[in-house]
Design a protein around this motif. Structure first.
Motif, PDB file in Angstrom:
ATOM      1  N   LEU A 208       0.842  -1.176   0.000  1.00  0.00           N
ATOM      2  CA  LEU A 208       0.000   0.000   0.000  1.00  0.00           C
ATOM      3  C   LEU A 208       0.886   1.239   0.000  1.00  0.00           C
ATOM      4  CD1 LEU A 208      -2.754   1.379   0.248  1.00  0.00           C
ATOM      5  CD2 LEU A 208      -2.545   1.148   2.723  1.00  0.00           C
ATOM      6  N   ALA A 209       0.682   2.109  -0.998  1.00  0.00           N
ATOM      7  CA  ALA A 209       1.491   3.315  -1.103  1.00  0.00           C
ATOM      8  C   ALA A 209       0.973   4.373  -0.137  1.00  0.00           C
ATOM      9  CB  ALA A 209       1.456   3.839  -2.525  1.00  0.00           C
ATOM     10  N   PHE A 210       1.848   4.932   0.675  1.00  0.00           N
ATOM     11  CA  PHE A 210       1.484   6.017   1.568  1.00  0.00           C
ATOM     12  C   PHE A 210       2.122   7.317   1.064  1.00  0.00           C
ATOM     13  CE2 PHE A 210       0.988   2.396   4.504  1.00  0.00           C
ATOM     14  CZ  PHE A 210      -0.331   2.601   4.851  1.00  0.00           C
ATOM     15  N   GLY A 211       1.679   8.422   1.635  1.00  0.00           N
ATOM     16  CA  GLY A 211       2.235   9.705   1.255  1.00  0.00           C
ATOM     17  C   GLY A 211       1.593  10.235  -0.009  1.00  0.00           C
ATOM     18  N   ASN A 212       2.268  11.161  -0.664  1.00  0.00           N
ATOM     19  CA  ASN A 212       1.746  11.826  -1.845  1.00  0.00           C
ATOM     20  C   ASN A 212       2.322  11.155  -3.085  1.00  0.00           C
ATOM     21  OD1 ASN A 212       0.236  13.770  -3.186  1.00  0.00           O
ATOM     22  ND2 ASN A 212       1.993  15.172  -3.331  1.00  0.00           N
ATOM     23  N   PRO A 213       1.531  10.362  -3.818  1.00  0.00           N
ATOM     24  CA  PRO A 213       2.077   9.633  -4.967  1.00  0.00           C
ATOM     25  C   PRO A 213       2.601  10.595  -6.028  1.00  0.00           C
ATOM     26  CG  PRO A 213      -0.099   8.815  -4.379  1.00  0.00           C
ATOM     27  CD  PRO A 213       0.100  10.084  -3.622  1.00  0.00           C
ATOM     28  N   SER A 214       3.687  10.206  -6.678  1.00  0.00           N
ATOM     29  CA  SER A 214       4.205  10.961  -7.814  1.00  0.00           C
ATOM     30  C   SER A 214       4.193  10.056  -9.038  1.00  0.00           C
ATOM     31  CB  SER A 214       5.614  11.475  -7.531  1.00  0.00           C
ATOM     32  OG  SER A 214       6.495  10.389  -7.289  1.00  0.00           O
ATOM     33  N   PHE A 215       4.040  10.655 -10.216  1.00  0.00           N
ATOM     34  CA  PHE A 215       3.888   9.885 -11.444  1.00  0.00           C
ATOM     35  C   PHE A 215       4.827  10.425 -12.509  1.00  0.00           C
ATOM     36  CE2 PHE A 215      -0.201   9.812  -9.232  1.00  0.00           C
ATOM     37  CZ  PHE A 215      -0.452   8.442  -9.166  1.00  0.00           C
ATOM     38  N   ILE A 216       5.225   9.554 -13.429  1.00  0.00           N
ATOM     39  CA  ILE A 216       6.109   9.956 -14.517  1.00  0.00           C
ATOM     40  C   ILE A 216       5.364  10.736 -15.583  1.00  0.00           C
ATOM     41  CG2 ILE A 216       7.745   8.079 -14.137  1.00  0.00           C
ATOM     42  CD1 ILE A 216       6.404   6.544 -16.382  1.00  0.00           C
ATOM     43  N   ASP A 217       4.035  10.699 -15.536  1.00  0.00           N
ATOM     44  CA  ASP A 217       3.207  11.432 -16.501  1.00  0.00           C
ATOM     45  C   ASP A 217       1.826  11.585 -15.890  1.00  0.00           C
ATOM     46  OD1 ASP A 217       2.407  12.716 -18.829  1.00  0.00           O
ATOM     47  OD2 ASP A 217       3.361  11.225 -20.139  1.00  0.00           O
ATOM     48  N   PHE A 218       0.924  12.276 -16.562  1.00  0.00           N
ATOM     49  CA  PHE A 218      -0.435  12.483 -16.083  1.00  0.00           C
ATOM     50  C   PHE A 218      -1.129  11.137 -15.884  1.00  0.00           C
ATOM     51  CE2 PHE A 218      -4.977  13.625 -17.141  1.00  0.00           C
ATOM     52  CZ  PHE A 218      -5.226  14.342 -15.976  1.00  0.00           C
ATOM     53  N   PRO A 219      -1.626  10.831 -14.692  1.00  0.00           N
ATOM     54  CA  PRO A 219      -2.137   9.484 -14.424  1.00  0.00           C
ATOM     55  C   PRO A 219      -3.548   9.219 -14.927  1.00  0.00           C
ATOM     56  CG  PRO A 219      -2.279  10.803 -12.435  1.00  0.00           C
ATOM     57  CD  PRO A 219      -1.587  11.659 -13.462  1.00  0.00           C
ATOM     58  N   PHE A 220      -4.305  10.266 -15.293  1.00  0.00           N
ATOM     59  CA  PHE A 220      -5.705  10.079 -15.696  1.00  0.00           C
ATOM     60  C   PHE A 220      -5.860  10.126 -17.222  1.00  0.00           C
ATOM     61  CE2 PHE A 220      -5.978  12.001 -11.397  1.00  0.00           C
ATOM     62  CZ  PHE A 220      -6.645  10.972 -10.749  1.00  0.00           C
ATOM     63  N   GLN A 221      -4.947   9.497 -17.937  1.00  0.00           N
ATOM     64  CA  GLN A 221      -4.951   9.570 -19.392  1.00  0.00           C
ATOM     65  C   GLN A 221      -6.135   8.845 -20.026  1.00  0.00           C
ATOM     66  OE1 GLN A 221      -1.606   9.716 -21.702  1.00  0.00           O
ATOM     67  NE2 GLN A 221      -0.150  10.123 -20.073  1.00  0.00           N
ATOM     68  N   LEU A 222      -6.778   7.955 -19.288  1.00  0.00           N
ATOM     69  CA  LEU A 222      -7.909   7.201 -19.839  1.00  0.00           C
ATOM     70  C   LEU A 222      -9.251   7.831 -19.490  1.00  0.00           C
ATOM     71  CD1 LEU A 222      -6.614   3.571 -19.220  1.00  0.00           C
ATOM     72  CD2 LEU A 222      -6.128   5.145 -21.088  1.00  0.00           C
ATOM     73  N   GLY A 223      -9.237   9.010 -18.886  1.00  0.00           N
ATOM     74  CA  GLY A 223     -10.466   9.738 -18.635  1.00  0.00           C
ATOM     75  C   GLY A 223     -11.214   9.253 -17.414  1.00  0.00           C
ATOM     76  N   VAL A 224     -12.485   9.597 -17.376  1.00  0.00           N
ATOM     77  CA  VAL A 224     -13.378   9.219 -16.287  1.00  0.00           C
ATOM     78  C   VAL A 224     -14.674   8.704 -16.904  1.00  0.00           C
ATOM     79  CG1 VAL A 224     -12.399  10.949 -14.739  1.00  0.00           C
ATOM     80  CG2 VAL A 224     -14.445  11.522 -16.085  1.00  0.00           C
ATOM     81  N   ALA A 225     -15.499   8.067 -16.078  1.00  0.00           N
ATOM     82  CA  ALA A 225     -16.779   7.573 -16.564  1.00  0.00           C
ATOM     83  C   ALA A 225     -17.717   7.367 -15.386  1.00  0.00           C
ATOM     84  CB  ALA A 225     -16.611   6.255 -17.325  1.00  0.00           C
ATOM     85  N   SER A 226     -19.000   7.370 -15.679  1.00  0.00           N
ATOM     86  CA  SER A 226     -20.013   6.978 -14.693  1.00  0.00           C
ATOM     87  C   SER A 226     -20.942   5.979 -15.344  1.00  0.00           C
ATOM     88  CB  SER A 226     -20.794   8.198 -14.183  1.00  0.00           C
ATOM     89  OG  SER A 226     -21.607   8.735 -15.218  1.00  0.00           O
ATOM     90  N   GLY A 227     -21.697   5.260 -14.506  1.00  0.00           N
ATOM     91  CA  GLY A 227     -22.602   4.268 -15.060  1.00  0.00           C
ATOM     92  C   GLY A 227     -23.540   3.699 -14.026  1.00  0.00           C
ATOM     93  N   GLU A 228     -24.381   2.778 -14.467  1.00  0.00           N
ATOM     94  CA  GLU A 228     -25.301   2.057 -13.597  1.00  0.00           C
ATOM     95  C   GLU A 228     -26.205   3.000 -12.800  1.00  0.00           C
ATOM     96  OE1 GLU A 228     -24.681  -1.832 -13.313  1.00  0.00           O
ATOM     97  OE2 GLU A 228     -24.112  -0.964 -15.239  1.00  0.00           O
ATOM     98  N   PRO A 229     -26.958   3.882 -13.442  1.00  0.00           N
ATOM     99  CA  PRO A 229     -27.772   4.853 -12.684  1.00  0.00           C
ATOM    100  C   PRO A 229     -28.925   4.200 -11.930  1.00  0.00           C
ATOM    101  CG  PRO A 229     -28.300   4.963 -15.029  1.00  0.00           C
ATOM    102  CD  PRO A 229     -27.119   4.051 -14.905  1.00  0.00           C
ATOM    103  N   TRP A 230     -28.978   4.441 -10.637  1.00  0.00           N
ATOM    104  CA  TRP A 230     -30.080   4.062  -9.772  1.00  0.00           C
ATOM    105  C   TRP A 230     -30.689   5.339  -9.191  1.00  0.00           C
ATOM    106  CZ3 TRP A 230     -27.965  -0.583  -6.382  1.00  0.00           C
ATOM    107  CH2 TRP A 230     -27.832  -1.719  -7.191  1.00  0.00           C
ATOM    108  N   PRO A 231     -31.853   5.267  -8.573  1.00  0.00           N
ATOM    109  CA  PRO A 231     -32.459   6.493  -8.032  1.00  0.00           C
ATOM    110  C   PRO A 231     -31.606   7.185  -6.970  1.00  0.00           C
ATOM    111  CG  PRO A 231     -34.121   4.790  -8.238  1.00  0.00           C
ATOM    112  CD  PRO A 231     -32.800   4.124  -8.511  1.00  0.00           C
ATOM    113  N   ASP A 232     -30.775   6.433  -6.244  1.00  0.00           N
ATOM    114  CA  ASP A 232     -29.995   7.051  -5.177  1.00  0.00           C
ATOM    115  C   ASP A 232     -28.504   7.096  -5.459  1.00  0.00           C
ATOM    116  OD1 ASP A 232     -29.459   4.355  -4.987  1.00  0.00           O
ATOM    117  OD2 ASP A 232     -29.581   4.286  -2.806  1.00  0.00           O
TER     118      ASP A 232
END
Length: 534
Positions: free
Chosen positions: A37-61
């Motif tokens: 388990l990585a602790f502290g403030n992670p650092s990356f060699i490049d932008f880590p969110f290159q694959l974007g974001v998504a949402s799904g499976e909408p329920w009422p709550d």
């Protein structure tokens, strides 16, 4: 509301798993003692969110929000250390994130390629929310999601898109750029999110009956291992038009064949691989599919098995039954492909859905309170003779050669006077609109449902208004009202009084700048099955 975790440095692994926020059901946590388990403030060699974001499976709550850490998505190791990484997330009531509805921290596990699935609950029904992720010094793009209406609530309008079949090499994803600007509550993706085959410079176009150059190259090997499939998803998801479509609305997704291999069903593929070996490939493909789509924990694969048939209700207006026509289906009869039907198509033991899924579906259809029943699935249900004349050519990778199984479902609709059923389909790389008739051997058979086969995002290339065989197919199948060979998607608007489907088409996908337009509109009356031009 529970505040975001104050400091990863002072927290145990167990505390991190609990601290997903009061409004979050869970961020997927799989027991795995050896993982660091990585602790502290992670650092990356490049932008880590290159694959974007998504949402799904909408329920009422609530819904699921997703991302994956991958600074170098196409490298070995994806630019990530083999550690579980804490990822902060926020969900807000406004796009400026002034009113935070929920926030917390999830773990991105190396066993899941550092993908994150956060299941939210406790949100208000029938309203938009915005979400984003942060890891180290990096913040993701933000996405927008919608909760479903409350159970049984009166709903005056539901608007959603239908899309799928997105072969990376056969066309650009410009259609997704246009879809991201449609005002929709969700997107139903019917499958073929990736195409598994070896990269090639040319492909066969059914529109031109010829080979044409691929407008872009994936430059990836054939897919067999989980690493192979991860590379394929990463290549696809780096496309910014696809990322925009994911960020614009929640998706309800299900697989078809190319998420694993062309025309697979059950434990069978076209190469006649021994079932016990093919299940290894299925397991690798299922893991990568789960890792890259916003599924709930209930869909986490168990080996080759993945729970994908499920129901979504939108108030009292719509029950959407998402079907899996691949995992439980009998092997294709008559040697598969496009050929005349053989006597085996009347075998009563053949199934499309499998016994458990079929029983589940028939039970769901008993809900008389639903204004509409939508069957969201993959392969064409309408009977279709593919060639004029006496040969009676059928697509044996559709419902057509499973005549007894199809008749059971259609007779159930007829015998129980269920008139408000609409089938949503893909697979064909064409817009095909028509009526689902009871008896495929009788052209005057009564109509028991309506079907909208929605064309591909890119598979098949530019295409055109019609293929050479279209006129003959329409003459041979009078229950089919439209066949169109352009790329695009569908936009469906549902009210208590009618269902309206717009067949949206691209003028071209082989070059940037393609334009979208509406090729046709068809309406369905909930009291009378069958499509009418609108």
């Amino acid at each position: 509301m529970k505040s975001v975790l104050p400091s990863a440095l002072a927290l145990s692994r167990r505390t991190l798993l609990r601290g997903a926020g009061a409004l979050a059901v869970s961020a997927l946590a799989v027991p795995m003692a050896p993982t660091r388990l990585a602790f502290g403030n992670p650092s990356f060699i490049d932008f880590p969110f290159q694959l974007g974001v998504a949402s799904g499976e909408p329920w009422p709550d609530g819904f699921v929000i997703w991302t994956r850490l991958a600074p170098r998505p196409l490298d070995v190791g994806y630019g990530m250390a083999p550690e579980a990484i804490p990822v902060d997330w926020e969900v807000a009531e406004d796009s400026s994130f002034r009113a935070i509805a929920a926030k917390g921290t999830a773990l991105a596990h190396p066993e899941l390629a550092h993908a994150v699935h956060v299941e939210l609950t406790g949100l208000l029904p029938s309203r938009p929310y915005w979400y984003r992720f942060r890891c180290g010094d990096h913040r993701s793009m933000q996405g927008r999601a919608m909760t479903a209406p409350a159970a049984g609530a009166p709903v005056q309008k539901l608007r959603f898109a239908v899309a799928g079949c997105q072969n990376y090499e056969q066309g650009l994803y410009t259609a997704y750029d246009h879809l991201s600007r449609e005002e929709v509550d969700f997107v139903f993706h019917y499958g073929d999110y990736i195409y598994e085959g070896l990269s090639k410079p040319f492909y066969f176009s059914r529109h031109f009956d010829d080979v044409v150059p691929c407008p872009r190259r994936a430059d990836l090997p054939d897919t067999f291992s989980v690493h192979d499939y991860r590379l394929r998803y990463a290549k696809y998801k780096m496309d910014t038009d696809l990322q925009k479509a994911h960020a614009a609305a929640p998706w309800i997704a299900v697989w078809d064949d190319h998420e694993i291999v062309d025309n697979w069903v059950g434990d069978h593929d076209k190469a006649l691989t021994p079932p016990e070996i093919f299940r290894l490939r299925r397991a690798a493909a299922a893991q990568a599919y789960y890792e890259h789509l916003p599924f709930r924990r209930s869909s986490l694969p168990a080996g080759a098995q993945m729970q994908l048939f499920r129901k979504f209700s939108f108030g009292g207006l719509v029950d959407m039954h998402v079907l899996d026509t691949r995992q439980y289906r009998s092997d294709q009869p008559c040697k598969d492909g496009f050929r005349p039907a053989c006597p085996e198509v009347d075998d009563p033991s053949l199934t499309v859905l499998g016994a458990a899924q079929e029983e589940w579906l028939l039970g769901n259809l008993a809900n008389r309170e639903a204004g509409w029943h939508l069957l969201a699935q993959q392969v064409m249900m309408m009977p279709c003779d593919r060639e004029p004349g006496a040969d009676n050519i059928r697509n044996l990778d559709s419902w057509d050669p499973y005549r007894v199984a199809r008749a059971r479902l259609l007779n159930h609709l007829k015998d129980n006077d269920i008139r408000n059923t609409v089938v949503l389909t893909g697979d064909e790389h064409q817009h095909i609109v028509g009526n689902v008739i009871l008896d495929d051997k009788d052209k005057d058979s009564p109509t028991v449902a309506s079907e909208f086969v929605i064309t591909s995002i890119s598979s098949g290339g530019d295409g055109g208004d019609a293929r050479k065989a279209t006129a003959g197919m329409l003459a041979e199948n009078p229950h089919i009202k439209l066949i169109n060979d352009q790329r695009g998607y569908g936009v469906c608007e549902v009210t208590p009084k009618r269902l309206l489907m717009e067949m949206r088409v691209m003028d071209q996908v082989s070059r940037p700048g393609g334009h979208i337009s509406t090729r046709a509109k068809f309406a369905v009356d909930p009291r009378r099955p069958g499509v009418q031009r609108a």
